[in-house]
Enzyme design. Structure first.
Site, PDB file in Angstrom:
ATOM      1  CG  ASP A  60      -0.398  -0.258   2.531  1.00 13.33           C
ATOM      2  OD1 ASP A  60       0.658  -0.902   2.590  1.00 13.33           O
ATOM      3  OD2 ASP A  60      -0.987   0.189   3.541  1.00 13.33           O
ATOM      4  CG  HIS A 140       5.010  -1.504  10.118  1.00 16.05           C
ATOM      5  ND1 HIS A 140       3.751  -1.626  10.633  1.00 16.05           N
ATOM      6  CD2 HIS A 140       4.872  -1.624   8.759  1.00 16.05           C
ATOM      7  CE1 HIS A 140       2.887  -1.823   9.649  1.00 16.05           C
ATOM      8  NE2 HIS A 140       3.545  -1.836   8.495  1.00 16.05           N
TER       9      HIS A 140
HETATM   10 ZN   LIG Z   1       0.102   0.814   5.471  1.00 11.90          ZN
HETATM   11 ZN   LIG Z   2       2.772  -1.339   6.557  1.00 11.33          ZN
END
Ligand SMILES: [Zn+2]
Ligand SMILES: [Zn+2]
Length: 257
Positions: A60, A140
């Site tokens: 994304d 993340h």
């Molecule tokens: Zn994202």
């Molecule tokens: Zn991500």
């Protein structure tokens, strides 16, 4: 400094929101989510981009790079381009672009692409040019970086995707605009933590601790976006300054020059 929010959705595209991408003035691009090429064309900024900063290699956040490079190939761009991103940005970009069956692959361009890959370190990394670009490693699901962009006493910090982390507070310290992901509402904080994301409360706490002047919440997961919008009133108890949730193509201007 002008910020244009090209894509503001989180994780899933919607009828009205495309994947993350932000334009600073008309020449610096932060993240390159799918949908950005058409929006850059609409803004007449497609050929003025000099630098692209990618936060991480989740689809994304960088899938739009390939339609952008495809456009640059066929429109015969001649101006060099700098791409800053996490480790393996160059190899991943070249591999995917080659898979698009462009004759000559990465050799098809009439311009040079300079890749500046960030190091896997907890130190803040800095690039100086027309802008001062600072970057810090985030927390993340995969290696990811936030960016702070400074020019003429104006500063904006963009988190990309991350759990709340002190490095982000440090990077965002005293910035005018702190753009922070806020993928899931507070009620789903367990899932946010599990998947490496932040909630609105995480974002306002970081904005408060960083003493930023304005907070912009982006990357709202569409299914729960309305819940986040409704929670703004309560969030002001923690961060009593302006909180903005932009739509695609909204703009923000900062003037400290
Ligand atoms: Zn994202
Ligand atoms: Zn991500």
């Amino acid at each position: 400094m002008k910020i244009t929010f090209l894509g503001t959705t989180g994780s899933l595209m919607t009828e009205n929101r495309t994947f993350p991408s932000l334009l600073i003035n008309n020449d610096l691009f932060l993240d390159c989510g799918e949908g950005c090429t058409q929006k850059l064309l609409r803004l007449k900024a497609i050929d003025t981009i000099n630098i692209i900063c990618i936060t991480h290699l989740h689809g994304d956040h960088f899938s739009g790079l390939f339609s952008l490079l495809w456009h640059y190939w066929l429109s015969n761009r001649t101006k060099d381009l700098t791409i800053i991103g996490p480790p393996h940005t160059k190899a991943t970009t070249e591999k995917i672009f080659t898979l698009l069956n462009v004759p000559g692959g990465f050799g098809a361009f009439n311009f040079n692409i300079r890749f500046n890959e960030l190091h896997d370190t907890n130190e803040i990394q800095e690039f100086k040019g027309d802008y001062t670009i600072k970057s810090a490693k985030m927390d993340h699901a995969i290696i990811a970086f936030a960016y702070r962009i400074e020019k003429n006493n104006n500063s904006v910090c963009y988190s990309g995707d991350t759990r709340p982390i002190p490095h982000l507070v440090k990077l965002a310290e005293n910035c005018e605009v702190f753009i922070c992901e806020s993928t899931l509402p507070d009620k789903y904080s367990k899932f946010a933590d599990e998947y490496g994301h932040s909630t609105p409360t995480d974002a306002v706490k970081m904005a408060r601790d960083a003493n930023s002047q304005k907070l912009v919440l982006v990357h709202l997961y569409p299914l729960f976006a309305k819940k986040v919008v409704k929670s703004i009133k309560n969030l002001k108890e923690i961060f009593n300054k302006e909180i903005v949730i932009p739509d695609d193509l909204d703009t923000l201007e900062i003037h400290n020059d």
